[in-house]
Write an enzyme that holds these catalytic residues in place. Structure first.
Site, mmCIF file in Angstrom:
data_model
loop_
_atom_site.group_PDB
_atom_site.id
_atom_site.type_symbol
_atom_site.label_atom_id
_atom_site.label_comp_id
_atom_site.label_asym_id
_atom_site.label_seq_id
_atom_site.Cartn_x
_atom_site.Cartn_y
_atom_site.Cartn_z
ATOM 1 N N LYS A 65 0.669 -1.268 0.098
ATOM 2 C CA LYS A 65 0.070 -0.156 0.271
ATOM 3 C C LYS A 65 0.692 0.841 0.105
ATOM 4 C CE LYS A 65 -3.873 -2.375 2.237
ATOM 5 N NZ LYS A 65 -4.907 -2.159 3.577
ATOM 6 N N ASP A 102 -9.824 2.328 2.733
ATOM 7 C CA ASP A 102 -10.166 1.286 4.216
ATOM 8 C C ASP A 102 -10.673 2.091 5.483
ATOM 9 O OD1 ASP A 102 -8.598 -0.553 3.523
ATOM 10 O OD2 ASP A 102 -6.641 0.096 4.231
#
Ligand code: ATR
Length: 279
Positions: A65, A102
């Site tokens: 990420k 997220d």
């Protein structure tokens, strides 16, 4: 057919292909979505190849990420703060847009699936790594009564306190510093669960009716979830709902259609139960 994929390492147990295929079926979209094992050292080249061959969008998971954050041409506001990108969209002009779904995924799971509001609550986040950085901003925006961040390496928690100061007050410290406090919501964003470990949490940390939430998901309850049971938390959850909700928001960014996440979450839970029964 439009192509999508999730890159990660390891990736073989990823539920993302199943989730996105369900979303596509549900919304009548024609897409292909695959999981590809990509090591950090190959990430840059793999992304280039994927989009050169006509790929439309990518999900990136652990440990990619932060690399995805560096790779993209532009970032959404929420991705900027989180320092990590879990969703990339190829735009019409060929540029790559990086987003992080997220935080909104966690909030949706808490609010919609579990009926839990952050506003007015005493919230504690455990861990000050990538997972925690992705959720702090969206949580602070919900106006908790108090927001604590505990980490083994205190300096990392203090750095987060500073980083998020423009959004809200984070009280950062060690696990020992929590002794005098009680919390309504405790979120485990450490990677301790992955190795069966538990941060050093004191007894009496939970207020009456507390929610304990592990961002990790696994077939068996994590060490943190077992601790929560011992401590008589009212609600104990793993991160399966967050996984489905972050995927729903990624799907929305790519396709402009919001899928029904609840039916997919229900199917995943059903599959899990079947696996449990068959041992
Ligand atoms: P992620 O992207 O999953 O957050 P990370 O950036 O490596 O991964 O961060 C891992 C987090 O879990 C850190 O907050 C780490 O604490 P340190 O910063 O002190 O290393 C925390 N962590 C990992 N194992 C732990 C354990 N056994 N007990 C407590 N904290 C742990």
């Amino acid at each position: 057919m439009d192509r999508y994929a999730v890159f990660g390492f390891p990736i073989s147990h990823s539920k993302s292909p199943f989730i996105h295929q369900q979303f596509a079926k549900q919304t009548g979209q024609q897409i292909r979505y695959e999981a590809e094992e990509v090591r950090p050292e190959n990430f840059d080249a793999a992304v280039d190849v994927f989009f050169k061959e006509g790929g439309k969008g990518l999900n990136c998971t652990v440990p990619l990420k932060e690399l995805a954050y560096e790779k993209v041409d532009l970032l959404t506001e929420r991705a900027k703060f989180s320092g990590a990108v879990n969703t990339i969209k190829r735009q019409d002009d060929g540029s790559l847009l990086g987003d992080n779904t997220d935080g909104i995924g966690l909030l949706t799971d808490l609010r919609v699936n579990l009926g839990v509001d952050i506003e007015g609550k005493r919230v504690l986040v455990l861990g000050a790594g990538g997972a925690s950085r992705g959720i702090i901003g969206p949580l602070l925006k919900e106006k908790p009564l108090a927001f604590y961040l505990a980490n083994r390496t205190v300096a990392k928690a203090k750095a987060m306190e500073e980083l998020f100061a423009p959004i809200g007050v984070v009280q950062a410290g060690s696990y020992e510093s929590l002794h005098e406090h009680q919390f309504d919501i405790v979120l485990n964003a450490t990677s301790a669960s992955l190795t069966g470990q538990l941060p050093p949490l004191a007894d009496q940390l939970l207020a009456e009716g507390a929610l304990c939430y592990d961002l990790a998901y696994s077939q068996e309850p994590t060490a943190f979830m077992l601790w929560a049971q011992q401590q008589k938390a009212r609600l104990i959850k793993d991160g399966l709902g967050m996984l489905v909700e972050q995927a729903a928001h990624a799907f929305y960014l790519w396709r402009g259609v919001m899928p029904n996440s609840q039916t997919v979450l229900a199917r995943l839970k059903q599959k899990k139960q079947l696996t449990d029964k068959s041992g």
